[in-house]
Design a protein around this motif. Structure first.
Motif, mmCIF file in Angstrom:
data_model
loop_
_atom_site.group_PDB
_atom_site.id
_atom_site.type_symbol
_atom_site.label_atom_id
_atom_site.label_comp_id
_atom_site.label_asym_id
_atom_site.label_seq_id
_atom_site.Cartn_x
_atom_site.Cartn_y
_atom_site.Cartn_z
ATOM 1 N N PRO A 27 0.812 -1.224 0.000
ATOM 2 C CA PRO A 27 0.000 0.000 0.000
ATOM 3 C C PRO A 27 0.845 1.275 0.000
ATOM 4 C CG PRO A 27 -0.929 -1.576 1.533
ATOM 5 C CD PRO A 27 0.392 -2.133 1.074
ATOM 6 N N GLN A 28 1.938 1.264 0.740
ATOM 7 C CA GLN A 28 2.810 2.438 0.757
ATOM 8 C C GLN A 28 3.466 2.653 -0.605
ATOM 9 O OE1 GLN A 28 5.579 2.056 4.017
ATOM 10 N NE2 GLN A 28 3.943 1.962 5.523
ATOM 11 N N ALA A 29 3.902 1.572 -1.231
ATOM 12 C CA ALA A 29 4.539 1.687 -2.545
ATOM 13 C C ALA A 29 3.529 2.158 -3.597
ATOM 14 C CB ALA A 29 5.152 0.351 -2.952
ATOM 15 N N LYS A 30 2.294 1.685 -3.502
ATOM 16 C CA LYS A 30 1.259 2.122 -4.448
ATOM 17 C C LYS A 30 0.954 3.603 -4.269
ATOM 18 C CE LYS A 30 -0.916 -2.360 -5.065
ATOM 19 N NZ LYS A 30 -2.074 -3.213 -4.814
ATOM 20 N N THR A 31 0.880 4.029 -3.024
ATOM 21 C CA THR A 31 0.647 5.451 -2.744
ATOM 22 C C THR A 31 1.793 6.297 -3.276
ATOM 23 O OG1 THR A 31 -0.642 4.906 -0.779
ATOM 24 C CG2 THR A 31 0.256 7.135 -0.911
ATOM 25 N N SER A 32 2.997 5.845 -3.061
ATOM 26 C CA SER A 32 4.173 6.572 -3.535
ATOM 27 C C SER A 32 4.199 6.648 -5.058
ATOM 28 C CB SER A 32 5.438 5.890 -3.018
ATOM 29 O OG SER A 32 6.585 6.543 -3.495
ATOM 30 N N ALA A 33 3.890 5.543 -5.724
ATOM 31 C CA ALA A 33 3.881 5.533 -7.190
ATOM 32 C C ALA A 33 2.782 6.447 -7.734
ATOM 33 C CB ALA A 33 3.704 4.110 -7.707
#
Length: 97
Positions: A27-33
């Motif tokens: 979820p953090q990586a998706k938000t960052s992307a």
């Protein structure tokens, strides 16, 4: 018994790692992307920063898939070590070829 204990421990580790990826890392990586894509769209970051965020997400998704595969390998090892049909559709020792 040792094989069962080792396979069970590996299954626990793999499941915990997969849960960590699913609940926190991905979820953090998706938000960052997504944020990087929006920032690139409006010109706040350069293309390389955007691509890096997208590639990071891809790496984390690949690692999550590897953790899930590791869990299934552990289930298979546990099934072999215990002789129990843990995965539906697989034969147990009583019905082996």
């Amino acid at each position: 018994a040792r094989g069962v204990a080792e396979a069970y421990a590996e299954l626990g580790r793999s499941l915990e790692q997969a849960r960590l990826y699913r609940s926190s890392i991905l979820p953090q990586a998706k938000t960052s992307a997504a944020a990087a894509q929006e920032a690139y769209t409006v010109g706040q970051i350069d293309f390389l920063t955007y691509v890096t965020a997208a590639l990071d997400l891809d790496v984390y998704e690949s690692e999550f898939a590897m953790r899930r595969a590791s869990a299934w390998r552990a289930v298979a090892a546990l099934q072999v070590a215990s002789g129990l049909p843990l995965v539906p559709g697989t034969p147990d020792d009583r019905h082996a070829w």
